[in-house]
Design a protein around this motif. Sequence first.
Motif, PDB file in Angstrom:
ATOM      1  N   GLU B 106       0.832  -1.205   0.000  1.00  9.54           N
ATOM      2  CA  GLU B 106       0.000   0.000   0.000  1.00  9.54           C
ATOM      3  C   GLU B 106       0.868   1.258   0.000  1.00  9.54           C
ATOM      4  O   GLU B 106       0.609   2.209  -0.740  1.00  9.54           O
ATOM      5  CB  GLU B 106      -0.909  -0.024   1.236  1.00  9.54           C
ATOM      6  N   MET B 107       1.920   1.235   0.817  1.00 10.95           N
ATOM      7  CA  MET B 107       2.821   2.387   0.889  1.00 10.95           C
ATOM      8  C   MET B 107       3.510   2.618  -0.459  1.00 10.95           C
ATOM      9  O   MET B 107       3.686   3.756  -0.884  1.00 10.95           O
ATOM     10  CB  MET B 107       3.908   2.156   1.932  1.00 10.95           C
ATOM     11  N   LEU B 108       3.929   1.512  -1.105  1.00 11.33           N
ATOM     12  CA  LEU B 108       4.615   1.666  -2.390  1.00 11.33           C
ATOM     13  C   LEU B 108       3.682   2.268  -3.430  1.00 11.33           C
ATOM     14  O   LEU B 108       4.118   2.940  -4.359  1.00 11.33           O
ATOM     15  CB  LEU B 108       5.120   0.310  -2.893  1.00 11.33           C
ATOM     16  N   ILE B 110       1.049   4.389  -2.835  1.00 12.77           N
ATOM     17  CA  ILE B 110       0.345   5.648  -2.602  1.00 12.77           C
ATOM     18  C   ILE B 110       0.880   6.782  -3.458  1.00 12.77           C
ATOM     19  O   ILE B 110       0.141   7.674  -3.823  1.00 12.77           O
ATOM     20  CB  ILE B 110       0.322   6.076  -1.105  1.00 12.77           C
ATOM     21  N   ASN B 111       2.144   6.760  -3.799  1.00  9.73           N
ATOM     22  CA  ASN B 111       2.656   7.821  -4.654  1.00  9.73           C
ATOM     23  C   ASN B 111       2.901   7.346  -6.083  1.00  9.73           C
ATOM     24  O   ASN B 111       3.509   8.055  -6.874  1.00  9.73           O
ATOM     25  CB  ASN B 111       3.939   8.408  -4.066  1.00  9.73           C
ATOM     26  N   ARG B 140      -6.537   3.551   0.407  1.00  7.43           N
ATOM     27  CA  ARG B 140      -7.133   4.458   1.376  1.00  7.43           C
ATOM     28  C   ARG B 140      -6.505   5.840   1.263  1.00  7.43           C
ATOM     29  O   ARG B 140      -6.745   6.700   2.068  1.00  7.43           O
ATOM     30  CB  ARG B 140      -6.931   3.892   2.786  1.00  7.43           C
ATOM     31  N   TYR B 141      -5.667   5.983   0.254  1.00 11.14           N
ATOM     32  CA  TYR B 141      -4.945   7.254   0.096  1.00 11.14           C
ATOM     33  C   TYR B 141      -5.804   8.199  -0.729  1.00 11.14           C
ATOM     34  O   TYR B 141      -6.308   7.831  -1.782  1.00 11.14           O
ATOM     35  CB  TYR B 141      -3.630   6.979  -0.615  1.00 11.14           C
ATOM     36  N   GLU B 142      -5.966   9.408  -0.253  1.00  8.06           N
ATOM     37  CA  GLU B 142      -6.888  10.311  -0.957  1.00  8.06           C
ATOM     38  C   GLU B 142      -6.256  11.659  -1.247  1.00  8.06           C
ATOM     39  O   GLU B 142      -6.941  12.625  -1.508  1.00  8.06           O
ATOM     40  CB  GLU B 142      -8.133  10.501  -0.092  1.00  8.06           C
ATOM     41  N   PHE B 143      -4.934  11.723  -1.152  1.00 10.07           N
ATOM     42  CA  PHE B 143      -4.287  13.012  -1.350  1.00 10.07           C
ATOM     43  C   PHE B 143      -3.590  13.059  -2.702  1.00 10.07           C
ATOM     44  O   PHE B 143      -3.498  12.057  -3.394  1.00 10.07           O
ATOM     45  CB  PHE B 143      -3.277  13.266  -0.226  1.00 10.07           C
ATOM     46  N   GLU B 144      -3.089  14.227  -3.019  1.00  7.95           N
ATOM     47  CA  GLU B 144      -2.380  14.379  -4.279  1.00  7.95           C
ATOM     48  C   GLU B 144      -1.092  13.567  -4.244  1.00  7.95           C
ATOM     49  O   GLU B 144      -0.413  13.522  -3.228  1.00  7.95           O
ATOM     50  CB  GLU B 144      -2.059  15.859  -4.469  1.00  7.95           C
ATOM     51  N   ARG B 146       2.829  12.708  -5.448  1.00 12.07           N
ATOM     52  CA  ARG B 146       3.964  13.538  -5.856  1.00 12.07           C
ATOM     53  C   ARG B 146       4.205  13.358  -7.349  1.00 12.07           C
ATOM     54  O   ARG B 146       4.019  12.267  -7.885  1.00 12.07           O
ATOM     55  CB  ARG B 146       5.219  13.171  -5.068  1.00 12.07           C
TER      56      ARG B 146
END
Lengths: 451, 338
Positions: B106-108, B110-111, B140-144, B146
Amino acid sequence: MGRKLLLEHINEPGIQTFDVYRQKGGYRAVEKALKSMSPDDVVEEVKKSGLRGRGGAGFPTGMKWSFLAKPEGVPRYLVCNGDESEPGTFKDRYLMTHIPHALIEGMIVSSYALGANTSYIYVRGEMMPQIRILERAIAETKAAGLLGKNILGTGYDLEIYVQPGGGAYICGEETALLESLEGKRGNPRIKPPFPAVAGLYGCPTVVNNVESIASVVPIINDGGEEYAKIGIERSTGTKLISAGGNVKNPGVYEIELGVPVEEFIYSDEYCGGIANGKRLKALVAGGSSVPILPANLISKTINGDARLMTYESLADGGFQTGTMMGSGGFIVFDEDQCIVRNTWNFTRFYHHESCGQCSPCREGTGWMEKVLYKIEHGQGSIADIDLLWDIQRKIEGNTICPLGDAAAWPVAAAIRHFRDEFEWHVLHPEESQSRNYGLAHYADPIKPVAQ
Amino acid sequence: MAEEVVKFKVTIDGIPVEVEPGTTILNAARQIGGDIVPPAMCYYSKLEGTGGKCRTCLVKVSKGSEKDPRPMPKLVASCRTTVMDGMEVQNITSPDVVEARKGVVEMLLINHPLDCPVCDQAGECKLQDLGYEHGDEGTRYEFERRTFERIDIGDKIQLHMNRCILCYRCVFVANQLTDEREHGVLNRGDHSEISTFIHKALNHDFVGNVIDVCPVGALTDKTFRFKNRVWFTKPVDAHRDCPTCAGKVTLWYKGDEVLRVTGRKDEYGEVEEFICNTCRFETKHTSDWTLEEPTPVDHESVIGANHYLNFNPPSVIHEDKKLQLANEEQLARTERLK
């Protein structure tokens, strides 16, 4: 009045110069160690003293020294970690600014104990004045014949170099520090091998905090057993605490380990109580990475014992109800402070300082910051709090170096103890922008846990 | 007198294996093979010093060794942890590991731009495989996310930093090829980026290998960009007499045309031998090569599925009239292939 070992002569005018420091009994430890003790004796003495690393982890210094590999024909190095960058901690800077010779003396004795002929003091790049001070101190010491070739006619050679860092928090992690010292990008190394086996330039290396090294001086002067008499149980000696936040008298204090936390906050000898007559809300006891405690867990542990300034007592109750000694960055929050905002601020720091080497920390710290920003600014939902909990859990323990843990713990503790403040932010988005949650019930006595 | 061979016995997910001392847990698992091999995004056995960064290969050591049976307190990166005699390791049998790995995936992601439809790597992307095999559905990531500008590293390689997962493999390739550190990582944290010294073109006979080692579509071959989807091309092993490298490659055919040349990759996506830039970029005719045989392709890979020989629509379509109607065109094509 507690005993002062490191800051005994702090108010002496001109103590930062070699002459005054020497007059006040400085460099006695060098004479004693080099002339009458073998390197192993020095290590033994430090072991007896029970000195624990002052940088944060609290690992016994003597034991760390005895792990140093000693292969033939390979140089060994002592590196002093002066990259103090933990938010809330400023004790090493104080020590280096005002009594630089205490550090130099400690460096000479420790290098002798470890058999190092070249030692480095790695200082954070922003501390340029301190770097100049140390360089001047080294030059003075050298001119007096206490540094360089054949110190005091004992045949022991030592050169000390001061190396400015680039100002990255991560370079305070010992292996990242070594990488940076070698001129590379400050990424933590994957352990094993540990620096005691393959450290700087692949040679056995010991990395110690500034205060740990300076503490070796009184240990050698008075003997390890004498030093161990100060303090309680396995927390021996004195410790510099940098008190900050909403206290009357912020500053660096040298305490005998074992002072009750309550006394440290309220006694006039130390912090002098909460500023402006406010009430205490929370405490970060050892720099931004350690878990935050609500008011009702500060003066008493969960079992009702008085909480003392020792490694054990602060950690009493584990992460559920305890915290850590850390690096001694003592941050006090009064009732006007917002824990959500503070947690966001800490996380912003870790996001900025993550080296970007391993994925959970690189991506997770930024994610936590964004979620916290959302909650703090009244845009959050209850699910975000659970999400935050889940993210921190997936970072903790899964990273190469402890920065991941350091980023996860403050968030975990803030949610654990202050969850209703987070929920209040979510449920009262407009109100939370205009006023703070206040003290609420955080100072109410905790019901003793029935065993 | 025969030399005594000391071997360490390791148990991974209950399967015992004997390996040389000094082997990593990951390589011990690879000797067993199958599902118990931890995924590895940054470790590359041909590159010294890689591994430990992506954290997808985390495993639980439930028993340290025969001498010291204590379990290790934290999950360890199997690519950088060497085995001890009598070690017991849990990979897919430990819920902690599965959970942690899900977190890492998931972390990999998100961006990551998730632009697979326009990414040349799609179909042979390790991150796709990882997400499919070990990830959660949805994010679950909802932000812009990079973003970076694309950079040309030389005239043959394009760096698409948005897709990068910072595995550092290409950095190791560049470091181990040249003495100058001109290809490295800039900045810190989630805004760190792979770059060359002030956009200096990498110029080395073997630098094209950064494309092969890249597990995602961050470093792509400009001579192949947007030419075709990998699953429409057919890989064939070939070799030629090359003065600079071993000349053993895989040619990717579409019809009679060689669309691209890569090193020969094994089942873990690692090349057997690095190939030179001339082989990779400049010899793209069948006449340049001596063909050997079709490259064995994993049946589960989309590249293997491209031939549609065994294509079967999922049974749910057979049972549902509505779905049959929706898939009319595709079903007709399937009929034709039968």
